[in-house]
Structures are given as structure tokens and as C-alpha cells.
Write a protein that holds these residues in place. Structure first.
Motif, PDB file in Angstrom:
ATOM      1  N   GLY A  15       0.802  -1.216   0.000  1.00 63.86           N
ATOM      2  CA  GLY A  15       0.000   0.000   0.000  1.00 63.86           C
ATOM      3  C   GLY A  15       0.827   1.253   0.000  1.00 63.86           C
ATOM      4  O   GLY A  15       2.057   1.233   0.009  1.00 63.86           O
ATOM      5  N   LEU A  16       0.090   2.352  -0.023  1.00 62.93           N
ATOM      6  CA  LEU A  16       0.664   3.688   0.065  1.00 62.93           C
ATOM      7  C   LEU A  16      -0.019   4.381   1.232  1.00 62.93           C
ATOM      8  O   LEU A  16      -1.248   4.273   1.364  1.00 62.93           O
ATOM      9  N   VAL A  57       1.357   2.588  11.644  1.00 61.97           N
ATOM     10  CA  VAL A  57       2.660   1.926  11.468  1.00 61.97           C
ATOM     11  C   VAL A  57       2.754   0.705  12.385  1.00 61.97           C
ATOM     12  O   VAL A  57       3.213  -0.367  11.969  1.00 61.97           O
ATOM     13  N   ARG A  58       2.281   0.880  13.615  1.00 60.46           N
ATOM     14  CA  ARG A  58       2.396  -0.234  14.565  1.00 60.46           C
ATOM     15  C   ARG A  58       1.553  -1.434  14.154  1.00 60.46           C
ATOM     16  O   ARG A  58       1.842  -2.552  14.571  1.00 60.46           O
ATOM     17  N   THR A  59       0.495  -1.193  13.377  1.00 59.34           N
ATOM     18  CA  THR A  59      -0.359  -2.322  12.991  1.00 59.34           C
ATOM     19  C   THR A  59      -0.004  -2.913  11.624  1.00 59.34           C
ATOM     20  O   THR A  59      -0.685  -3.820  11.161  1.00 59.34           O
ATOM     21  N   LEU A  60       1.064  -2.415  11.005  1.00 56.41           N
ATOM     22  CA  LEU A  60       1.451  -2.990   9.702  1.00 56.41           C
ATOM     23  C   LEU A  60       1.684  -4.496   9.830  1.00 56.41           C
ATOM     24  O   LEU A  60       1.294  -5.286   8.979  1.00 56.41           O
ATOM     25  N   ARG A  61       2.325  -4.881  10.941  1.00 56.85           N
ATOM     26  CA  ARG A  61       2.608  -6.308  11.174  1.00 56.85           C
ATOM     27  C   ARG A  61       1.315  -7.069  11.433  1.00 56.85           C
ATOM     28  O   ARG A  61       1.108  -8.155  10.912  1.00 56.85           O
ATOM     29  N   LYS A  66       2.966  -6.425   3.389  1.00 60.24           N
ATOM     30  CA  LYS A  66       4.334  -6.779   2.987  1.00 60.24           C
ATOM     31  C   LYS A  66       5.192  -5.532   2.853  1.00 60.24           C
ATOM     32  O   LYS A  66       6.414  -5.590   2.932  1.00 60.24           O
ATOM     33  N   GLY A  67       4.541  -4.396   2.602  1.00 57.51           N
ATOM     34  CA  GLY A  67       5.309  -3.165   2.481  1.00 57.51           C
ATOM     35  C   GLY A  67       4.411  -2.006   2.129  1.00 57.51           C
ATOM     36  O   GLY A  67       3.275  -2.200   1.679  1.00 57.51           O
ATOM     37  N   ILE A  68       4.943  -0.804   2.344  1.00 57.55           N
ATOM     38  CA  ILE A  68       4.179   0.390   1.981  1.00 57.55           C
ATOM     39  C   ILE A  68       5.105   1.448   1.381  1.00 57.55           C
ATOM     40  O   ILE A  68       6.283   1.522   1.730  1.00 57.55           O
ATOM     41  N   LEU A 268      12.068  -3.642  -4.179  1.00 53.24           N
ATOM     42  CA  LEU A 268      12.242  -3.872  -2.736  1.00 53.24           C
ATOM     43  C   LEU A 268      11.072  -4.695  -2.169  1.00 53.24           C
ATOM     44  O   LEU A 268      11.259  -5.558  -1.314  1.00 53.24           O
ATOM     45  N   PHE A 269       9.868  -4.436  -2.640  1.00 54.42           N
ATOM     46  CA  PHE A 269       8.688  -5.155  -2.135  1.00 54.42           C
ATOM     47  C   PHE A 269       8.689  -6.626  -2.565  1.00 54.42           C
ATOM     48  O   PHE A 269       8.393  -7.509  -1.775  1.00 54.42           O
TER      49      PHE A 269
END
Ligand SMILES: NC(=O)c1ccc[n+]([C@@H]2O[C@H](COP(=O)([O-])OP(=O)(O)OC[C@H]3O[C@@H](n4cnc5c(N)ncnc54)[C@H](OP(=O)(O)O)[C@@H]3O)[C@@H](O)[C@H]2O)c1
Length: 288
Positions: A15-16, A57-61, A66-68, A268-269
């Protein structure tokens, strides 16, 4: 377009994040590239306010992203919640890519590569040139790192906030052992800066032009300027590029920089080289 019917329970999410993001073309060309390589990912845009950034950010995991990509205004603020930065992001103090690697959030910056490849695409040689750089934010830092790498003779920075110009000058000294000149924004606008007559190249790295704002360039004072580069891009020509072309100067906007930073983000992703032709076609179609 995203092929909705290929999405399954195992599809990976990219995502962005930014604010606002509804104008962004990254989902268009990233999904086109993912589809072209038949990769099981989907790329979405998330409008995250500054107040919600830490939670996001903390909930990305938690959400197993996989990436933003990260865009204005979060590129600097996000750093405090990342586990690690690569050397370029560390140098620039700004992140536009976060990859979630083994539960770790790793920050990168691909804006410099994007700018460097846009120069190559347009066959620009900056060796020995004197450059007026407008802006002292994250984009300006990425641009300056490339200008130094490409052997420019002199850089003069004009920024609306002089305080930020001073910080930028100090950052350049500490990071590259390079002394850049600074002058105030008003003396650029009113054409009174003594540096202007020496300028070969004018680069806009402010956000002016995003919403068609006009930069009051003292065209008569920069007679020797042969090239104008805008990092801003728009569906139409940016006002700066339009004006420069009218004055008979070579000029291009930030579209190719966007594309090349996106291609590097894609690598990178996913670990795959981006199909740049596919991305460019999707971007051009979206801009039409
Ligand atoms: N093409 C690409 O791939 C690409 C990549 C990165 C960025 N960009 C574009 O580059 C632009 C800057 O991004 P950034 O990350 O550097 O943002 P940033 O860190 O927020 O910096 C914004 C810059 O614009 C200046 N500015 C804002 N409003 C202004 C105004 N009304 N008059 C004069 N100066 C003004 C700011 O000056 P102050 O310091 O005085 O506030 C600052 O120098 C954005 O439009 C972004 O979309 C494009």
C-alpha cells in the motif's frame, strides 16, 4: 486495472500511506506491474492523518502488510517507529518505502534513485553546472544527494523558510562535506539574488505546482538557465514546466522520477525487477 478476480485469501497486501492520497497514481502503475508479472499481491492507497500515523505503522505487522510507500507528510515522522533504515534513508532522514521483513520494519528511500534515473532518461549531464534548487524538504535532500554525485559545480538553495535553509545547509555540510549557498526566497522571486545570473539549471523541489500553483520565476534574471526540472507532476504540464517551455528552455516534470522511484520500490517489495514499460504505459493512461 486491478484484476479483482485474482485476489484470494493468500493475496499479499502492499500500500501507500499519506495525506491526502486520492490523487496518487502509484496504485495504478504498481498493480499494473504486479499483474504483468502475475504476482499474488494487491496495492492499495490509505489516507492516514498525522494523528493516526503511529497506530497505522504499529499495525502494519498485525495486518500482515508486505510493504508500503510513504508520501507527504509522513516521510520524516514515520522514522521513529521503524526498526531499521538503510544507508540512503539514514542519510536523507526521510523514508518513502517500508518493507516488512521477518517482523522487522525496514525503511528505504528511493526518491534519489528516481531522480537520478529521470536525469538519465532525459539524457541530462549536470557535471560542472550551477544549480538553483527551490525547496529544503525531503525531496530537496534526495535531489541534492544526486546533484553532488553528478558533479555539479555549485548549488544555491532558495526556501520559503530561511530557518529550514540553514538546517539544510548544515545537513549538506555534515553529510557530504559540501558547502552549498543559500539565499532567501524573496530574493529569488524578485530576481535580486546575486547568484541568479550564474544559474544553468533550475530545479523545483517545493510542493508548489501540485495544485497548479505558479512559482514566480524571475525569468529575465536567469537568462543563462538552459534547463528547468520540476519534481512535481500533474495530469497536465506543471505551470513551471509550461512557463519554461514557453521561454524556449528544455523542461520536464516529476513523472519519470515518480515512475523510477516506484520501480525501485517494486523491486524492494517483491524482489523482482519492475516491468518499467508496463508501469509507464499504465501511468500515461491514467494521466490522460
Ligand atoms: N516525482 C516524484 O517522484 C517525487 C518524489 C518526492 C517528492 N515529490 C514532490 O516534491 C514535493 C516536495 O516534497 P517533500 O517531500 O520535499 O515535502 P516537504 O518535506 O514537506 O517539503 C515541502 C517543501 O515545499 C516548500 N513549500 C511548501 N509550500 C510552499 C509555498 N506556498 N511557497 C514556497 N514554498 C513552499 C516548503 O518550504 P518550507 O520549508 O518553507 O515549508 C518545503 O521546502 C511534493 O510536491 C512531492 O509530491 C515528487
Amino acid at each position: 486495472m486491478v484484476q479483482q478476480n485474482r485476489i484470494t485469501a493468500r493475496t499479499n497486501l502492499l500500500g501507500l500511506i499519506g495525506h491526502p492520497v486520492d490523487h496518487s497514481l502509484s496504485p495504478v502503475f504498481q498493480n499494473a506491474a504486479l499483474n504483468a508479472l502475475n504476482l499474488d499481491y494487491v496495492y492499495l492507497a490509505f489516507d492516514i492523518s498525522t494523528g493516526d500515523l503511529m497506530d497505522a505503522v504499529r499495525t502494519l505487522r498485525t495486518w500482515r502488510l508486505k510493504g508500503i510507500n510513504v508520501t507527504v507528510p509522513h516521510k520524516e515522522k514515520i522514522i521513529q517507529w521503524l526498526d531499521r533504515l538503510d544507508d540512503t534513508a539514514l542519510l536523507l532522514g526521510a523514508v518513502n518505502v517500508v518493507v516488512v521483513k521477518d517482523e522487522e520494519l525496514v525503511g528505504y528511500n528511493t526518491d534519489g534513485i528516481g531522480f537520478a534515473k529521470a536525469l538519465d532518461f532525459n539524457q541530462i549531464n549536470l557535471n560542472g553546472k550551477q544549480v538553483a534548487l527551490l525547496g529544503a524538504g525531503g525531496a530537496a535532500r534526495a535531489v541534492l544527494s544526486v546533484l553532488i554525485e553528478r558533479g555539479v559545480r555549485k548549488v544555491i538553495v532558495f526556501n520559503r523558510s530561511f530557518e529550514r535553509s540553514l538546517q539544510f545547509q548544515q545537513w549538506a555540510k555534515n553529510s557530504f562535506a559540501t558547502v552549498i549557498e543559500i539565499d532567501n526566497w524573496e530574493s529569488f522571486i524578485n530576481g535580486q539574488s546575486s547568484f541568479l545570473s550564474q544559474v544553468d539549471v533550475l530545479i523545483n523541489a517545493t510542493s508548489l505546482g501540485l495544485s497548479q500553483e505558479i512559482i514566480e520565476v524571475p525569468w529575465n534574471g536567469i537568462d543563462n538557465c538552459e534547463l528547468v526540472i520540476d519534481v512535481v507532476y500533474n495530469r497536465e504540464e506543471t505551470p513551471l514546466v509550461r512557463e519554461a517551455r514557453k521561454k524556449g528552455k528544455k523542461a520536464f516534470d516529476g513523472k519519470m522520477m515518480l515512475l523510477f522511484q516506484g520501480a525501485e520500490s517494486f523491486r524492494l517489495f517483491t524482489g523482482f525487477e519492475a516491468p518499467i514499460g508496463v508501469m509507464e504505459k499504465a501511468l500515461n493512461e491514467a494521466l490522460r
